[in-house]
Scaffold this active site. Structure first.
Site, mmCIF file in Angstrom:
data_model
loop_
_atom_site.group_PDB
_atom_site.id
_atom_site.type_symbol
_atom_site.label_atom_id
_atom_site.label_comp_id
_atom_site.label_asym_id
_atom_site.label_seq_id
_atom_site.Cartn_x
_atom_site.Cartn_y
_atom_site.Cartn_z
ATOM 1 N N HIS A 145 0.837 -1.048 -0.121
ATOM 2 C CA HIS A 145 -0.010 -0.047 0.000
ATOM 3 C C HIS A 145 0.802 1.335 -0.044
ATOM 4 O O HIS A 145 0.248 2.230 -0.269
ATOM 5 C CB HIS A 145 -0.892 0.203 1.252
ATOM 6 C CG HIS A 145 -1.866 -1.211 1.356
ATOM 7 N ND1 HIS A 145 -3.061 -1.193 0.246
ATOM 8 C CD2 HIS A 145 -2.268 -2.058 2.172
ATOM 9 C CE1 HIS A 145 -3.674 -2.253 0.420
ATOM 10 N NE2 HIS A 145 -3.265 -2.770 1.608
ATOM 11 N N ASP A 185 -2.437 -10.813 -2.171
ATOM 12 C CA ASP A 185 -2.766 -10.016 -0.870
ATOM 13 C C ASP A 185 -4.343 -9.910 -1.117
ATOM 14 O O ASP A 185 -4.719 -9.552 -2.217
ATOM 15 C CB ASP A 185 -2.271 -8.925 -0.417
ATOM 16 C CG ASP A 185 -2.534 -8.407 0.834
ATOM 17 O OD1 ASP A 185 -1.862 -8.642 1.916
ATOM 18 O OD2 ASP A 185 -3.675 -7.643 0.922
ATOM 19 N N HIS A 187 -5.976 -7.288 -0.094
ATOM 20 C CA HIS A 187 -6.316 -5.847 -0.665
ATOM 21 C C HIS A 187 -5.684 -5.499 -2.010
ATOM 22 O O HIS A 187 -4.249 -6.152 -2.251
ATOM 23 C CB HIS A 187 -5.796 -4.992 0.455
ATOM 24 C CG HIS A 187 -6.315 -5.320 1.903
ATOM 25 N ND1 HIS A 187 -5.631 -6.163 2.613
ATOM 26 C CD2 HIS A 187 -7.480 -4.723 2.446
ATOM 27 C CE1 HIS A 187 -6.599 -6.154 3.861
ATOM 28 N NE2 HIS A 187 -7.632 -5.611 3.563
ATOM 29 N N ASP A 278 -4.097 -12.676 3.853
ATOM 30 C CA ASP A 278 -5.324 -12.351 4.360
ATOM 31 C C ASP A 278 -6.378 -12.498 3.353
ATOM 32 O O ASP A 278 -7.514 -12.311 3.669
ATOM 33 C CB ASP A 278 -5.292 -10.672 4.485
ATOM 34 C CG ASP A 278 -4.652 -9.710 3.651
ATOM 35 O OD1 ASP A 278 -4.234 -10.491 2.538
ATOM 36 O OD2 ASP A 278 -4.303 -8.633 3.831
HETATM 37 N N1 Q9C Z 1 -11.362 2.287 6.898
HETATM 38 C C1 Q9C Z 1 -2.283 -5.159 4.255
HETATM 39 O O1 Q9C Z 1 -2.884 -6.051 4.309
HETATM 40 N N2 Q9C Z 1 -8.074 -1.235 7.127
HETATM 41 N N3 Q9C Z 1 -2.979 -3.897 4.653
HETATM 42 C C2 Q9C Z 1 -8.262 -0.045 7.456
HETATM 43 C C3 Q9C Z 1 -10.005 1.634 7.355
HETATM 44 C C4 Q9C Z 1 -6.562 -1.372 6.711
HETATM 45 C C5 Q9C Z 1 -4.425 -3.823 5.064
HETATM 46 C C6 Q9C Z 1 -9.742 0.176 7.247
HETATM 47 C C7 Q9C Z 1 -6.256 -2.528 5.967
HETATM 48 C C8 Q9C Z 1 -4.533 -2.513 5.528
HETATM 49 C C9 Q9C Z 1 -0.905 -4.848 4.202
HETATM 50 ZN ZN ZN Z 2 -3.972 -6.905 2.885
#
Ligand code: Q9C
Ligand code: ZN
Length: 674
Positions: A145, A185, A187, A278
């Site tokens: 990210h 992943d 995301h 994940d």
């Molecule tokens: N509304 C990785 O898996 N979630 N990052 C926050 C905010 C963040 C995931 C939700 C998820 C980040 C590397």
């Molecule tokens: Zn992730």
């Protein structure tokens, strides 16, 4: 010079783990899913399974600023360098962290960030140079990210992007000109996508939850319309899932129908995997259900490319058990082990096909292999999405980041499913049966490539126990290779996978052999062999066992029950007759009547125990037919001559009986009262 062991030995697999990357943690010990226990759990697992001992284990070293600078701004590097220094107290760190989305800092953050980036550089360089055949970097904080000038989504530096730039720009002598980044992943890797968006030297491929743009990192970046720009057009591929619950079979469908054809055409020199777990079953943020077996298959398919040069770098993954088991399965693949243990779902979601079709449509202009249309039939296919209670994240969008996975009660039984049991049953998953297709008949077909269930079942070996004409190997091979041999009046279709049995052995079982029915298409007038479904210690049947895959066994079932001529031929069968949950069922209950074969002569799959730890399966009539045989409702008849001589050939060539003994054995089975 003659080959010596030294010159023939493959380079080792590299594993990088460094306890110093555990120093990045929340400032006051608040719970957070991205915490040090993640990589500790993975490492403990690899140690206790004896895996790290079979690899070269490496420690981390910090990335140099100039390498990081190829994808990040100087000010970002400076910020991450200084964030842990004494001039920054907890309050100031908190204030800076809150200027980013989903980020925390403590006094260990800087070092961890530089070590994570340095680790992926180091292991990538060694894999590229051939010092390692492949490698896994168990790093944190994750990276995908992180953008040019910002930390985001638990990521400080974009570790994988930094390593990719390093190989391309700093090590021309390693001749890495084309890099494939596979991001599994859950995301979307917004950072990585942006860094190579107009660069054709890096093909970025991501499969992630998109949920119409509501899933983290929300917005349009993860859409399938984002295909790259300028010279990078066609070199950015997004596969945007529509909801939760995608699992092995959905991912494998994407591999078979999007990723693998493109990778074949692209011809990468190395593959970097943004390996977030994940997407795993039991993950509290992802809500999907990829099993260790699924990851193993995805990885194994990639090992066919780039001469096996693969680097995995950990990204997300927040269920300790799930990530440990998943990484374990992956490292085993890199060590050359065959993926074991199966998945439970055999049908992709209908949305999976829709998404695949959208992606293929969007990219076919750049990758002509994606041109063929998927048949409309697929969309009426079987699995339909049902929102479930047991999702931790409220369905639709990602939950706020501060959920602690180990204390979230519902994750417990799911986490067990992610473990090593073969009994992955639907009931354990607590998935509403009505959402599933198990009861629907096989329907649709796929034009290019094979149905995903075939990929899954082709990895599972079983023993097929033959007691009739198939004891003669040449006859049995007709079911595998197609065609016919002496004595048969009609040819067989053969299996999709025509590879030979991996082993052949003989066994006797305490079962009654008899001949029933009065004529067959293949052999003409007379009876054919059946086995009494119940065992009886005074009986003895000879069996020739062939070690074949569960996929081949399904093709055998289709042919044995002469279903092939109807609507299901070879590779176009969309669901198997005997899937993995059926295999579990039959192992426990010894017999399973296949409803899809209702009325078929050999619709009863029998489990005859284990050999070499693999189940022995055969097929016969249902128990209810035995009464009908006894009453004369179904005729009992002596086998025709051509059939008898095939049986004798089998027993004699298999060195089980002399010709006289074989004839006697068949006579006895023919004449003795049932
Ligand atoms: N509304 C990785 O898996 N979630 N990052 C926050 C905010 C963040 C995931 C939700 C998820 C980040 C590397
Ligand atoms: Zn992730």
């Amino acid at each position: 010079m003659a080959d010596t062991p030294e010159t023939t030995r493959l380079p080792p697999v590299g594993l990088l783990y460094d306890e110093r990357m555990c120093n990045h943690a929340t400032p006051d010990g608040e719970d957070h899913p991205e915490n040090p226990e993640r990589i500790r759990a993975i490492w403990r697992k690899l140690e206790s399974e004896g895996i790290s001992q079979r690899c070269v284990v490496m420690k981390a070293k910090e990335a140099e600023d100039r390498y990081i600078a190829s994808v990040h701004s100087q000010s970002h590097i400076k910020l991450i360098r200084s964030i842990s220094s004494r001039e920054f107290d907890t309050i100031r760190r908190r204030r800076i962290a809150s200027s980013f989305n989903s980020i925390y800092f403590n006094q260990g953050s800087s070092e961890s960030a530089f070590l994570a980036a340095g680790s992926v550089i180091e292991i990538s360089e060694k894999v590229a140079s051939g010092d390692l055949s492949s490698g896994v970097a168990i790093v944190r904080p994750p990276g995908h990210h992180a953008e040019h000038n910002k930390a985001m989504g638990f990521c400080l530096f974009n570790n994988v992007a930094i390593a990719a730039s390093f190989l391309l720009n700093e090590r021309p002598e390693l001749c890495i000109k084309k890099i494939l980044i596979v991001d599994w992943d859950i995301h979307h890797g917004n950072g990585t996508q942006k860094m190579f968006y107009n660069d054709s030297r890096v093909l970025y491929f991501s499969v992630h939850r998109f949920d119409s743009g509501s899933f983290y990192p929300a917005g349009g970046d993860g859409s399938h319309h984002m295909i790259g720009e300028g010279p990078g057009q066609g070199y950015n591929i997004n596969v945007p899932w529509e909801h939760a619950q995608y699992g092995d079979v959905d991912y494998i469908a994407v591999w078979d129908h999007v990723l693998i054809p493109v990778v074949k055409a692209y011809g990468p020199d190395i593959i970097l995997i943004s390996a977030g777990f994940d997407s795993a079953i039991g993950d509290p943020l992802g809500g999907c259900c990829v099993t260790p077996y699924g990851y193993a298959i995805m990885l194994k398919k990639l090992t066919e490319f780039a001469r096996g040069k693969i680097v995995m770098a950990l990204e997300g993954g927040y269920n300790f058990k799930s990530i440990a088991n998943s990484v374990l399965a992956c490292v085993k693949v890199l060590l050359g082990e065959k993926p074991s243990q199966g998945s439970f779902e055999l049908q992709p979601f209908e949305s999976t096909w829709r998404v695949i079709q959208m992606v293929r449509h969007e990219l076919k202009q750049y990758w002509p292999v994606l041109t063929g249309e998927l048949p409309q039939k697929l969309f009426t296919s079987c699995r339909r999405y049902c929102p479930l209670e047991l999702n931790y994240s409220s369905s639709g969008s990602d939950v706020e980041n501060d959920e602690e996975p180990s204390s979230t009660a519902p994750s417990i039984h799911i986490a067990e499913v992610a473990g090593d049991s073969l009994s992955l049953t639907l009931s354990k998953l607590n998935i509403n049966e009505a959402c599933h297709s198990a009861s629907e008949p096989p329907s649709c077909e796929i034009v290019n490539g094979c149905a995903p269930w075939r990929t899954l079942l082709s990895e599972i070996d079983i023993w097929y126990g033959s007691y009739g004409s198939n004891m003669w190997k040449a006859r049995f091979l007709c079911y595998i290779k197609g065609g016919k041999v002496e004595g048969m009046s009609a040819p067989c279709y053969g299996s999709r996978d025509t590879s030979l049995p991996k082993d052949v052995i003989w066994k006797t079982v305490p079962r009654r052999l008899f001949f029933g029915r009065s004529s067959t298409r293949t052999w003409g007038n007379g009876g054919v062999a059946f086995l009494h479904p119940d065992s009886c210690s005074s009986d003895k049947a000879h069996m020739c066992l062939y070690k074949i895959t569960l996929e081949q066994f399904n093709d055998l079932l289709f042919q044995e029950n002469s279903l092939v001529e109807k609507d299901i031929i070879g590779q176009q069968i969309l669901s198997p007759l005997l899937g993995l949950s059926d295999l579990n069922y039959v192992s426990e209950n010894k017999s399973l009547i296949l409803q899809a074969l209702k009325g078929g002569w050999y619709s009863n799959v029998l489990y005859l125990g284990k050999e070499d730890n693999l189940p022995i399966l055969t097929m016969s009539c249902p128990l209810s037919d035995i009464e009908r045989f006894k009453s004369g409702e179904i005729p009992i008849s002596a086998p025709p001559k051509s059939y008898t001589s095939t049986l004798v050939k089998g027993l004699v060539e298999g060195k089980q009986l002399s010709e006289e003994e074989a004839i006697e054995y068949i006579k006895d089975a023919t004449n003795r009262k049932l």
